[in-house]
Scaffold this active site. Structure first.
Site, PDB file in Angstrom:
ATOM      1  N   GLY A  77       0.747  12.620  -5.913  1.00  0.00           N
ATOM      2  CA  GLY A  77       1.009  11.773  -7.081  1.00  0.00           C
ATOM      3  C   GLY A  77       2.346  11.067  -6.984  1.00  0.00           C
ATOM      4  N   GLY A  79       2.934   8.212  -4.826  1.00  0.00           N
ATOM      5  CA  GLY A  79       2.855   6.843  -4.309  1.00  0.00           C
ATOM      6  C   GLY A  79       2.937   6.779  -2.794  1.00  0.00           C
ATOM      7  N   LEU A  80       2.871   7.941  -2.130  1.00  0.00           N
ATOM      8  CA  LEU A  80       2.985   7.940  -0.658  1.00  0.00           C
ATOM      9  C   LEU A  80       1.632   8.105   0.028  1.00  0.00           C
ATOM     10  CD1 LEU A  80       6.227  10.103  -0.268  1.00  0.00           C
ATOM     11  CD2 LEU A  80       6.029   7.617  -0.255  1.00  0.00           C
ATOM     12  N   ASP A 126      -4.564   2.123   1.490  1.00  0.00           N
ATOM     13  CA  ASP A 126      -4.121   3.488   1.807  1.00  0.00           C
ATOM     14  C   ASP A 126      -5.033   4.144   2.843  1.00  0.00           C
ATOM     15  OD1 ASP A 126      -2.519   2.796  -0.332  1.00  0.00           O
ATOM     16  OD2 ASP A 126      -2.630   4.758  -1.301  1.00  0.00           O
TER      17      ASP A 126
HETATM   18  C1  MEV Z   1      -1.352   2.560  -4.636  1.00  0.00           C
HETATM   19  O1  MEV Z   1      -0.768   3.208  -3.496  1.00  0.00           O
HETATM   20  C2  MEV Z   1      -1.255   1.091  -4.530  1.00  0.00           C
HETATM   21  C3  MEV Z   1      -1.968   0.264  -5.581  1.00  0.00           C
HETATM   22  O2  MEV Z   1      -1.873  -1.092  -5.130  1.00  0.00           O
HETATM   23  C4  MEV Z   1      -3.419   0.659  -5.755  1.00  0.00           C
HETATM   24  C5  MEV Z   1      -4.286   0.342  -4.540  1.00  0.00           C
HETATM   25  O3  MEV Z   1      -3.916  -0.516  -3.707  1.00  0.00           O
HETATM   26  O4  MEV Z   1      -5.376   0.923  -4.475  1.00  0.00           O
HETATM   27  C6  MEV Z   1      -1.264   0.368  -6.921  1.00  0.00           C
END
Ligand code: MEV
Length: 290
Positions: A77, A79-80, A126
């Site tokens: 949770g 953002g990595l 991702d």
């Molecule tokens: C999440 O790491 C990045 C966002 O752009 C969502 C996505 O690309 O799926 C917020």
């Protein structure tokens, strides 16, 4: 038994706007999630991403008794890309253990479907970066030159839900489409210019445009005072540039740094309450480790 691992990622440019089809640049980093898959006593699966990966593979081959263990260096949770890394490592391990015969491209796309099922909206970023490694320009998935500089991450320790933040941005866009769409477009333009700068290894200008991207992320309402403090501290300590990475809200910021300045930037981040993580960009995507 099969053990596989997959990397997390940072965004240089383009989170959020990439969900609406704009270009982005993301890089795999040296933090990894490792998954061990065994045929045997069925394990209880808590993660919806692992459950989703098992379901996808069970639609292709029979999966009666599968036991899964997870070990991760990537804070969840944050953002990595922890959810993509666990999804991709699980899919890759199941693919090998049960002889499914999927290619890496197919695994990246199946992983994307799992993320979409769990999160609602998700870009391919991702899961593709976690599968292939390296520095990737989206949506074409073009591989760019690697980054030969330091990466310092600042973790606020506050976990945030990508789904909730992506929903929040979608609502803002619905209320003020005439204002927000052009912001997405400029973020995409930053990524396009970033592609050229990454190929040249021009870290000074990449950093300057990361700072511009940060201003636009603030405009989308995904900033926080904790993130802002760390971003300003990193810039003051000499980073080329610093911004949120991933969905924002809480989670992490990322600073691009000359290798000689890494310690100074990390201690500046820690002095304002962040947890600093030193890392580097890696060319290695998902791997079969044992
Ligand atoms: C999440 O790491 C990045 C966002 O752009 C969502 C996505 O690309 O799926 C917020």
């Amino acid at each position: 038994m099969v053990i596989c691992s997959a990397p997390g990622k940072i965004f240089l440019f383009g989170e959020h706007a990439v969900v609406y089809g704009e270009p982005a640049i993301a890089c795999a980093i040296e933090l990894r999630t490792s998954v061990r898959v065994r045929e045997g006593k069925k394990s209880k699966i808590a993660s919806p991403y692992v459950a989703g990966a098992v379901k996808k593979i069970s639609e292709l081959v029979e999966l009666e008794r599968v036991n899964i263990d997870i070990h991760s260096d990537i804070p969840t949770g944050s953002g990595l890309g922890s959810s993509a890394a666990v999804t991709i490592a699980t899919l890759f391990a199941l693919n090998i253990e049960f002889d499914v015969g999927l290619s890496k491209e197919e695994i990246a796309h199946l992983g994307h479907e799992v993320e979409r099922d769990v999160q609602g909206a998700a870009s391919l970023t991702d899961t593709f970066v976690s599968t292939m490694g390296g520095v990737i320009f989206l949506p074409s998935c073009k591989r760019l030159n690697s980054l030969n500089c330091g990466v310092v991450i600042g973790n606020t320790g506050l976990s945030s839900s990508t789904k909730e933040i992506v929903d929040q941005v979608a609502k803002l866009k619905d209320r003020h489409s005439d204002i927000i769409q052009p912001l997405f477009h400029i973020i995409g333009e930053l990524a396009k210019k970033g592609e050229y700068l990454v190929e040249k290894g021009d870290y000074k200008n990449i950093g300057e445009l990361m700072n511009v991207n940060q201003g636009l992320l603030e405009s989308l309402g995904v900033g926080s005072s904790e993130l802002a403090k760390q971003i300003y501290a990193a810039r003051k300590a000499g980073a080329f540039g610093a911004k949120i990475t991933g969905a924002g809200g809480g989670g992490c910021m990322v600073a691009l740094v000359d290798v000689d300045d890494m310690e100074e930037v990390a201690s500046a981040i820690e002095s304002v309450g962040g947890r600093a993580i030193y890392t580097k960009v890696t060319e290695t995507g998902v791997t079969h480790d044992g």
